[in-house]
Write a protein that holds these residues in place. Structure first.
Motif, PDB file in Angstrom:
ATOM      1  N   ALA A  60       0.649  -1.182  -0.059  1.00 23.37           N
ATOM      2  CA  ALA A  60       0.241  -0.012  -0.081  1.00 23.37           C
ATOM      3  C   ALA A  60       0.947   0.937   0.085  1.00 23.37           C
ATOM      4  O   ALA A  60       0.470   2.228  -0.576  1.00 23.37           O
ATOM      5  CB  ALA A  60      -1.479  -0.169   1.529  1.00 23.37           C
ATOM      6  N   ALA A  64       0.368   3.979  -3.356  1.00 21.84           N
ATOM      7  CA  ALA A  64       0.497   5.623  -2.541  1.00 21.84           C
ATOM      8  C   ALA A  64       1.873   6.450  -3.351  1.00 21.84           C
ATOM      9  O   ALA A  64       1.671   7.275  -3.557  1.00 21.84           O
ATOM     10  CB  ALA A  64       0.874   5.407  -1.055  1.00 21.84           C
ATOM     11  N   LYS A  68      -1.460   5.755  -6.604  1.00 19.85           N
ATOM     12  CA  LYS A  68      -2.488   6.914  -5.517  1.00 19.85           C
ATOM     13  C   LYS A  68      -2.664   6.716  -4.413  1.00 19.85           C
ATOM     14  O   LYS A  68      -2.819   5.303  -3.994  1.00 19.85           O
ATOM     15  CB  LYS A  68      -3.988   6.841  -6.351  1.00 19.85           C
ATOM     16  N   ASP A  69      -2.292   7.885  -3.376  1.00 18.23           N
ATOM     17  CA  ASP A  69      -2.487   7.348  -2.260  1.00 18.23           C
ATOM     18  C   ASP A  69      -3.962   7.812  -1.770  1.00 18.23           C
ATOM     19  O   ASP A  69      -4.441   8.480  -1.697  1.00 18.23           O
ATOM     20  CB  ASP A  69      -1.958   9.013  -1.396  1.00 18.23           C
ATOM     21  N   SER A  71      -5.691   7.391   1.346  1.00 12.75           N
ATOM     22  CA  SER A  71      -6.357   7.408   2.197  1.00 12.75           C
ATOM     23  C   SER A  71      -6.664   8.987   2.025  1.00 12.75           C
ATOM     24  O   SER A  71      -6.999   9.670   0.937  1.00 12.75           O
ATOM     25  CB  SER A  71      -4.905   8.053   3.615  1.00 12.75           C
ATOM     26  N   ILE A  74      -4.936  13.229   2.760  1.00 10.89           N
ATOM     27  CA  ILE A  74      -3.555  13.022   2.069  1.00 10.89           C
ATOM     28  C   ILE A  74      -2.542  14.746   2.100  1.00 10.89           C
ATOM     29  O   ILE A  74      -3.293  15.462   1.583  1.00 10.89           O
ATOM     30  CB  ILE A  74      -3.876  12.828   0.530  1.00 10.89           C
ATOM     31  N   HIS A  78       2.829  13.484   0.478  1.00  2.07           N
ATOM     32  CA  HIS A  78       1.904  12.400  -0.290  1.00  2.07           C
ATOM     33  C   HIS A  78       2.022  12.670  -1.809  1.00  2.07           C
ATOM     34  O   HIS A  78       2.108  12.560  -2.578  1.00  2.07           O
ATOM     35  CB  HIS A  78       1.481  11.567   0.461  1.00  2.07           C
ATOM     36  N   ASN A  82       3.561  11.211  -5.117  1.00  2.28           N
ATOM     37  CA  ASN A  82       2.562  11.123  -6.337  1.00  2.28           C
ATOM     38  C   ASN A  82       2.488  11.322  -7.022  1.00  2.28           C
ATOM     39  O   ASN A  82       2.991  10.937  -8.684  1.00  2.28           O
ATOM     40  CB  ASN A  82       1.436  11.396  -5.430  1.00  2.28           C
TER      41      ASN A  82
END
Length: 149
Positions: A60, A64, A68-69, A71, A74, A78, A82
């Motif tokens: 994960a 991320a 793509k994160d 959560s 973000i 991140h 990304n």
């Protein structure tokens, strides 16, 4: 003394002596993209394999960073990683297509065709154009699928 006069020509050719041409650029980019695919591609592949082997949390974290994160909150770090992850993936895609089309051009040259100056210049230019168009088409398809799914 005969043969001791200084010559106006350089003793060995340097890049400043040559006039740049598309075929010279294709040859250099072929080597650079091959090295880039081998080094960066191998490191990304090993990171991906290590993340799979380390478990769901590590995988994960890998996803991320490079895609793509998931959560809801973000952070800036991140978002930056990304974007950088996507830049690396797009760069690897371009390097793949550049190396592929350049290799196909070299295959044709090895068969004995395409050595005429106009033909060589045309095919060398088409290698760059084709790599950019193939990369754009690939990423437009990927982003369309990602946005719809």
């Amino acid at each position: 003394m005969a043969g001791k006069e200084p010559s106006a020509r350089p003793l060995s050719p340097h890049l400043q002596v040559y006039k740049w041409s598309p075929s010279m650029a294709v040859s250099i980019f072929h080597r650079v993209t091959g090295d880039g695919l081998a080094i960066v591609g191998a490191l990304m592949f090993l990171w991906w394999l290590g993340a799979i082997a380390a478990g769901p949390e590590a995988y994960a974290a890998f996803v991320a960073v490079v895609w793509k994160d998931p959560s809801p909150e973000i952070g800036l770090f991140h978002q930056i990683t990304n974007i950088l992850g996507k830049v690396v993936l797009i760069g690897l895609t371009w390097a793949f297509f550049q190396h592929l089309f350049s290799g196909l051009r070299h295959f044709v040259l090895d068969a004995g065709a395409g050595y005429e100056l106009k033909t060589n210049r045309l095919w060398s230019t088409l290698v760059f154009v084709g790599a950019i168009l193939a990369t754009a088409a690939t990423w437009l398809y990927i982003m369309k699928e990602a946005l719809n799914g």
